[in-house]
Design an enzyme around this catalytic site. Structure first.
Site, short mmCIF file in Angstrom:
data_model
loop_
_atom_site.label_atom_id
_atom_site.label_comp_id
_atom_site.label_asym_id
_atom_site.label_seq_id
_atom_site.Cartn_x
_atom_site.Cartn_y
_atom_site.Cartn_z
N LEU A 161 44.37 36.62 42.44
CA LEU A 161 45.53 37.53 42.34
C LEU A 161 46.38 37.41 43.59
O LEU A 161 45.88 37.52 44.71
CB LEU A 161 45.04 38.98 42.19
CG LEU A 161 46.09 40.08 42.20
CD1 LEU A 161 46.96 40.01 40.94
CD2 LEU A 161 45.43 41.46 42.29
N TYR A 178 25.31 45.00 33.28
CA TYR A 178 26.14 46.00 33.98
C TYR A 178 25.47 46.42 35.29
O TYR A 178 26.09 46.37 36.35
CB TYR A 178 26.33 47.21 33.07
CG TYR A 178 27.21 48.30 33.63
CD1 TYR A 178 28.57 48.09 33.84
CD2 TYR A 178 26.69 49.57 33.92
CE1 TYR A 178 29.39 49.09 34.34
CE2 TYR A 178 27.51 50.58 34.40
CZ TYR A 178 28.85 50.35 34.62
OH TYR A 178 29.65 51.35 35.11
N TYR A 186 31.04 41.38 52.91
CA TYR A 186 32.42 41.29 53.40
C TYR A 186 32.63 42.24 54.58
O TYR A 186 33.36 41.94 55.51
CB TYR A 186 33.42 41.62 52.29
CG TYR A 186 33.98 40.40 51.59
CD1 TYR A 186 35.18 39.81 52.00
CD2 TYR A 186 33.28 39.81 50.54
CE1 TYR A 186 35.69 38.69 51.37
CE2 TYR A 186 33.79 38.68 49.90
CZ TYR A 186 34.99 38.12 50.33
OH TYR A 186 35.48 37.01 49.72
N ASN A 246 37.39 38.42 44.29
CA ASN A 246 38.85 38.31 44.38
C ASN A 246 39.47 39.58 44.96
O ASN A 246 40.39 39.51 45.77
CB ASN A 246 39.45 38.02 42.99
CG ASN A 246 39.17 36.60 42.55
OD1 ASN A 246 39.02 35.71 43.38
ND2 ASN A 246 39.08 36.38 41.24
N GLY A 304 42.41 51.90 32.57
CA GLY A 304 41.22 52.46 31.93
C GLY A 304 41.21 53.97 32.02
O GLY A 304 42.18 54.60 32.47
N ASP A 316 43.74 39.18 34.75
CA ASP A 316 42.28 39.22 34.71
C ASP A 316 41.75 39.04 36.13
O ASP A 316 42.03 38.01 36.76
CB ASP A 316 41.76 38.10 33.79
CG ASP A 316 40.27 38.24 33.53
OD1 ASP A 316 39.52 38.63 34.47
OD2 ASP A 316 39.85 37.97 32.39
N THR A 345 31.09 60.69 34.00
CA THR A 345 32.34 61.43 34.13
C THR A 345 33.02 61.50 32.76
O THR A 345 32.91 60.57 31.97
CB THR A 345 33.26 60.73 35.15
OG1 THR A 345 32.56 60.68 36.40
CG2 THR A 345 34.56 61.48 35.35
P1 NAD Z 1 37.22 51.83 31.31
O1 NAD Z 1 36.57 50.79 30.44
O2 NAD Z 1 38.06 52.87 30.65
O3 NAD Z 1 38.09 51.15 32.45
C1 NAD Z 1 37.82 49.89 32.99
C2 NAD Z 1 39.12 49.12 33.10
O4 NAD Z 1 38.87 47.84 33.68
C3 NAD Z 1 39.76 48.87 31.74
O5 NAD Z 1 41.12 49.25 31.76
C4 NAD Z 1 39.60 47.37 31.52
O6 NAD Z 1 40.60 46.81 30.70
C5 NAD Z 1 39.63 46.88 32.96
N1 NAD Z 1 39.01 45.57 33.15
C6 NAD Z 1 37.79 45.15 32.71
N2 NAD Z 1 37.58 43.87 33.06
C7 NAD Z 1 38.69 43.48 33.75
C8 NAD Z 1 39.07 42.26 34.36
N3 NAD Z 1 38.28 41.17 34.35
N4 NAD Z 1 40.28 42.20 34.97
C9 NAD Z 1 41.11 43.28 34.99
N5 NAD Z 1 40.80 44.45 34.42
C10 NAD Z 1 39.60 44.55 33.80
O7 NAD Z 1 36.04 52.50 32.14
P2 NAD Z 1 36.07 53.75 33.15
O8 NAD Z 1 35.16 54.76 32.63
O9 NAD Z 1 37.45 54.13 33.47
O10 NAD Z 1 35.38 53.08 34.42
C11 NAD Z 1 36.13 52.64 35.55
C12 NAD Z 1 35.18 52.16 36.63
O11 NAD Z 1 34.32 53.22 37.04
C13 NAD Z 1 34.27 51.01 36.19
O12 NAD Z 1 34.12 50.11 37.27
C14 NAD Z 1 32.96 51.70 35.91
O13 NAD Z 1 31.86 50.84 36.09
C15 NAD Z 1 32.96 52.83 36.92
N6 NAD Z 1 32.13 53.96 36.47
C16 NAD Z 1 32.58 54.83 35.50
C17 NAD Z 1 31.76 55.88 35.11
C18 NAD Z 1 32.21 56.90 34.07
O14 NAD Z 1 31.47 57.87 33.81
N7 NAD Z 1 33.38 56.78 33.47
C19 NAD Z 1 30.49 56.04 35.67
C20 NAD Z 1 30.07 55.11 36.61
C21 NAD Z 1 30.90 54.10 37.03
#
Ligand code: NAD
Length: 304
Positions: free
Chosen positions: A56, A140, A154, A94, A6, A51, A170
């Site tokens: 895993l 969410y 945990y 997991n 991501g 997934d 971010t």
């Molecule tokens: P993103 O959507 O780009 O990345 C999330 C990644 O998780 C993706 O690559 C997606 O394919 C993967 N994913 C989703 N469900 C999955 C599953 N069941 N199994 C395996 N992979 C799975 O989002 P991001 O902005 O990079 O966010 C990353 C993390 O940071 C998230 O947990 C998000 O909640 C948290 N977060 C991000 C922000 C931000 O501003 N970007 C703010 C608060 C929290």
């Protein structure tokens, strides 16, 4: 690292590899893409399509589990409500089970959304939030709140070495132009010289952190011994209208700004209190919005 393909995960992979770690990136590519990691040519890097809601198994030893897997943009979690709840619950279960089995330190990427539409401003970690569980965003917000509860269970009951980071908005290179979040949307619209669509009257506030600052904070927290949640974000707060104007200036666009209906349960204000990050990690952001936008725009390769 779960969610390593991501936006944030791909930057974190690079940072950990640069620090000499081996990285196993686990992702189901729901919202991430191989395009985010295909440039990583490093023998210490492995990708596994998996997934996280399924069990895993990893043969090698593991020192850290960074659990980032979850849809993160409203456009994604409104489209994937059940997947969002499942990865926050089964997925976190997991990932924690793996950390327990491997005796690894575990870090949950939580979110400022656990504060909901906050009644306390700026938000310290001690504030418990004001979240609507049955609104469309509840999938969410509540998934992350549940995930935090599971992490602490945990830790307390099973003795797993855990950390929780509450990430505030971010931005940076590799955000998808159509992911619905404010900065990539404004950049796409500005580069197309189309109107920038601001929700409501644009007076709602956000605080935007450049991805490099964020990743540095995540690694510092993972390498600390802290167990309670830590906010990581940029405390510089601005209105969405100010942000739209800053993007117009940074892109040299001729776009005008137009106003659209406010989404349901869109928070009015958002600003991290980063006192704990400063005290525990010696962390604070160093990249201001002007510089961060410049560095983001420098990496925009596709003029959409
Ligand atoms: P993103 O959507 O780009 O990345 C999330 C990644 O998780 C993706 O690559 C997606 O394919 C993967 N994913 C989703 N469900 C999955 C599953 N069941 N199994 C395996 N992979 C799975 O989002 P991001 O902005 O990079 O966010 C990353 C993390 O940071 C998230 O947990 C998000 O909640 C948290 N977060 C991000 C922000 C931000 O501003 N970007 C703010 C608060 C929290």
């Amino acid at each position: 690292m779960t969610g390593g393909a991501g936006f944030l995960g791909s930057h974190l992979c690079e940072s950990l590899l640069a620090r000499g770690h081996r990285v196993l990136c686990v992702d189901n590519l729901d919202t991430g893409s191989l395009g985010n990691i295909e440039h990583i040519r490093d023998a210490a890097f492995t990708f596994r399509h998996h997934d996280m809601t399924e069990h895993l198994t990893i043969d090698e030893p593991v020192d850290f589990v960074y659990h980032l897997a979850s849809p993160a943009s409203p456009i994604d979690y409104l489209r994937l409500p059940l997947q969002t709840l499942k990865v926050g619950s089964y997925g976190t279960h997991n990932a924690l089970g793996l950390a327990k089995f491997k005796r690894a330190r575990f870090l949950l990427a939580s979110t400022s959304e656990v504060y909901g539409d906050p009644q306390v401003h700026p938000q310290p970690e001690t504030y418990w939030g004001h979240v609507n569980p049955i609104g469309p965003r509840g999938v969410y917000d509540e998934a992350k709140r549940f995930a935090e509860a599971m992490v602490m269970a945990y830790h307390r009951q099973q003795g797993v070495d855990t950390a929780i980071v509450r990430i505030f908005n971010t931005y940076g290179p590799r955000m998808r132009p159509h992911d619905g979040r404010a900065i990539p949307t404004f950049i796409r619209q500005a580069l197309e010289n189309k109107p920038l669509t601001v929700f409501g009257d644009g007076s709602q506030t956000r605080s935007f952190c450049f991805v490099e600052d964020l990743v540095r904070g995540l690694v510092l927290l993972a390498e600390s011994g802290e167990h309670l949640p830590v906010n990581i974000g940029n405390p510089h707060e601005m209105t969405l209208l100010e942000l739209a104007k800053a993007v117009v200036v940074a892109t040299g666009s001729t776009s005008e700004i137009v106003f659209e209906a406010l989404p349901i349960d869109d928070p009015q204000v958002r600003q991290p209190d980063i006192t704990r990050a400063r005290q525990i990690l010696g962390w604070e952001p160093t990249v201001d919005l002007e510089e961060g936008l410049r560095r983001t725009l420098a990496k925009v390769t596709i003029r959409v």
